[in-house]
Design a protein around this motif. Structure first.
Motif, mmCIF file in Angstrom:
data_model
loop_
_atom_site.group_PDB
_atom_site.id
_atom_site.type_symbol
_atom_site.label_atom_id
_atom_site.label_comp_id
_atom_site.label_asym_id
_atom_site.label_seq_id
_atom_site.Cartn_x
_atom_site.Cartn_y
_atom_site.Cartn_z
ATOM 1 N N VAL A 43 45.959 66.869 83.157
ATOM 2 C CA VAL A 43 46.390 65.724 83.967
ATOM 3 C C VAL A 43 47.205 64.786 83.093
ATOM 4 O O VAL A 43 47.145 64.838 81.861
ATOM 5 N N SER A 44 47.909 63.902 83.740
ATOM 6 C CA SER A 44 48.669 62.885 83.027
ATOM 7 C C SER A 44 47.697 61.930 82.336
ATOM 8 O O SER A 44 46.686 61.530 82.923
ATOM 9 N N SER A 45 48.013 61.552 81.107
ATOM 10 C CA SER A 45 47.162 60.581 80.412
ATOM 11 C C SER A 45 47.206 59.227 81.112
ATOM 12 O O SER A 45 46.283 58.434 80.988
ATOM 13 N N ASP A 46 48.263 58.982 81.889
ATOM 14 C CA ASP A 46 48.400 57.730 82.641
ATOM 15 C C ASP A 46 47.637 57.747 83.965
ATOM 16 O O ASP A 46 47.479 56.702 84.591
ATOM 17 N N ASP A 47 47.191 58.937 84.397
ATOM 18 C CA ASP A 47 46.529 59.065 85.698
ATOM 19 C C ASP A 47 45.467 60.164 85.635
ATOM 20 O O ASP A 47 45.626 61.229 86.230
ATOM 21 N N PRO A 48 44.374 59.930 84.892
ATOM 22 C CA PRO A 48 43.368 60.976 84.681
ATOM 23 C C PRO A 48 42.684 61.472 85.954
ATOM 24 O O PRO A 48 42.100 62.551 85.958
ATOM 25 N N ASP A 49 42.761 60.701 87.033
ATOM 26 C CA ASP A 49 42.181 61.151 88.299
ATOM 27 C C ASP A 49 43.261 61.638 89.266
ATOM 28 O O ASP A 49 42.980 61.882 90.435
ATOM 29 N N GLY A 50 44.476 61.800 88.755
ATOM 30 C CA GLY A 50 45.593 62.227 89.592
ATOM 31 C C GLY A 50 45.662 63.737 89.754
ATOM 32 O O GLY A 50 44.709 64.471 89.459
ATOM 33 N N THR A 51 46.812 64.197 90.203
ATOM 34 C CA THR A 51 47.042 65.614 90.452
ATOM 35 C C THR A 51 46.810 66.427 89.189
ATOM 36 O O THR A 51 47.294 66.079 88.115
ATOM 37 N N GLU A 52 46.063 67.521 89.338
ATOM 38 C CA GLU A 52 45.780 68.417 88.217
ATOM 39 C C GLU A 52 46.775 69.571 88.227
ATOM 40 O O GLU A 52 47.128 70.088 89.278
ATOM 41 N N LEU A 53 47.215 69.966 87.028
ATOM 42 C CA LEU A 53 48.089 71.122 86.862
ATOM 43 C C LEU A 53 47.256 72.257 86.295
ATOM 44 O O LEU A 53 46.704 72.137 85.204
ATOM 45 N N VAL A 54 47.152 73.351 87.060
ATOM 46 C CA VAL A 54 46.413 74.533 86.610
ATOM 47 C C VAL A 54 47.340 75.383 85.758
ATOM 48 O O VAL A 54 48.455 75.715 86.185
ATOM 49 N N LEU A 55 46.893 75.745 84.569
ATOM 50 C CA LEU A 55 47.629 76.656 83.703
ATOM 51 C C LEU A 55 47.142 78.066 84.036
ATOM 52 O O LEU A 55 46.192 78.574 83.458
ATOM 53 N N GLU A 56 47.796 78.639 85.003
ATOM 54 C CA GLU A 56 47.384 79.887 85.662
ATOM 55 C C GLU A 56 47.920 81.108 84.918
ATOM 56 O O GLU A 56 49.126 81.208 84.676
ATOM 57 N N PRO A 57 47.061 82.058 84.545
ATOM 58 C CA PRO A 57 47.561 83.261 83.864
ATOM 59 C C PRO A 57 48.499 84.053 84.780
ATOM 60 O O PRO A 57 48.233 84.202 85.967
ATOM 61 N N ASN A 58 49.587 84.551 84.214
ATOM 62 C CA ASN A 58 50.574 85.287 85.010
ATOM 63 C C ASN A 58 50.290 86.792 85.005
ATOM 64 O O ASN A 58 51.209 87.593 84.939
ATOM 65 N N GLU A 59 49.065 87.173 85.109
ATOM 66 C CA GLU A 59 48.681 88.576 85.018
ATOM 67 C C GLU A 59 49.149 89.434 86.190
ATOM 68 O O GLU A 59 49.314 90.622 86.047
ATOM 69 N N HIS A 60 49.349 88.857 87.334
ATOM 70 C CA HIS A 60 49.796 89.637 88.492
ATOM 71 C C HIS A 60 51.268 90.015 88.289
ATOM 72 O O HIS A 60 52.070 89.174 87.883
ATOM 73 N N PRO A 61 51.642 91.266 88.564
ATOM 74 C CA PRO A 61 53.049 91.671 88.379
ATOM 75 C C PRO A 61 54.044 90.780 89.123
ATOM 76 O O PRO A 61 55.133 90.508 88.613
ATOM 77 N N ALA A 62 53.681 90.310 90.291
ATOM 78 C CA ALA A 62 54.594 89.439 91.045
ATOM 79 C C ALA A 62 54.788 88.110 90.316
ATOM 80 O O ALA A 62 55.888 87.550 90.328
ATOM 81 N N ALA A 63 53.743 87.610 89.680
ATOM 82 C CA ALA A 63 53.847 86.357 88.938
ATOM 83 C C ALA A 63 54.783 86.523 87.747
ATOM 84 O O ALA A 63 55.625 85.650 87.483
ATOM 85 N N LYS A 64 54.653 87.626 87.036
ATOM 86 C CA LYS A 64 55.533 87.876 85.889
ATOM 87 C C LYS A 64 56.989 87.989 86.330
ATOM 88 O O LYS A 64 57.886 87.431 85.699
ATOM 89 N N GLU A 65 57.212 88.715 87.406
ATOM 90 C CA GLU A 65 58.573 88.890 87.919
ATOM 91 C C GLU A 65 59.155 87.560 88.385
ATOM 92 O O GLU A 65 60.316 87.248 88.117
ATOM 93 N N TYR A 66 58.355 86.769 89.081
ATOM 94 C CA TYR A 66 58.766 85.449 89.557
ATOM 95 C C TYR A 66 59.202 84.582 88.383
ATOM 96 O O TYR A 66 60.271 83.976 88.395
#
Length: 127
Positions: A43-66
Motif C-alpha cells: 500500500v501507499s505509505s501515505d494511505d496505509p488503509d487505501g487500495t492494496e496492490l497484489v504482487l501476483e505471480p505470473n505463473e499462468h501462461p496467459a499471464a506471462k503472454e499478457y
C-alpha cells in the motif's frame, strides 16, 4: 462500491516485494503463504488503509503472454500518482530505476514510464 485490491502480475514475488517497498516506497501490508506462492500486498505509505496492490505471480501462461505483449508494445500495466514527477524521476533514477520514458508534459499532466524489473512497465503521473 470502491476498489480495495488490484493485482499486478510479477515474474518474481521476492524481487517485486523488494522493488515496490525498498525502491518505490510502498509498504508491505500482507505476506501470507498461499500454496507454493504468497499473497503479498503493498500500500501507499501515505494511505496505509487505501487500495492494496497484489504482487501476483505470473505463473499462468496467459499471464506471462499478457505481460510480454504489453511490454513489447510499450504499454504500462498500471499507473501511480506522484505529486512532483521531476523529483520522483530524480529520486528513482538515483536508485538505479530504468525509465523507458522520461518525464513528459502532456497538457495539464506530466507522465513518465519505468521498468519495475519484474516484467512490467509502470506509468507515473503527476497529479
Amino acid at each position: 462500491m470502491k476498489i480495495i485490491v488490484t493485482s499486478l502480475f510479477v515474474s518474481d514475488q521476492d524481487k517485486a516485494l523488494s522493488f515496490y517497498t525498498e525502491t518505490l516506497g510502498f509498504v508491505k501490508k500482507h505476506d501470507v503463504p498461499s500454496g507454493k506462492f504468497r499473497w503479498i500486498t503493498v500500500v501507499s505509505s501515505d494511505d496505509p488503509d487505501g487500495t492494496e496492490l497484489v504482487l501476483e505471480p505470473n505463473e499462468h501462461p496467459a499471464a506471462k503472454e499478457y505481460q510480454k505483449k504489453l511490454v513489447a508494445d510499450g504499454i504500462p500495466a498500471t499507473m501511480f500518482g506522484v505529486s512532483d514527477i521531476d523529483n520522483e524521476y530524480q529520486r528513482l533514477s538515483e536508485k538505479g530505476v530504468k525509465f523507458t520514458m522520461k518525464p513528459t508534459r502532456m497538457g495539464e499532466f506530466a507522465i513518465a514510464v519505468l521498468d519495475d524489473t519484474c516484467g512490467n512497465l509502470i506509468q507515473i503521473i503527476e497529479k
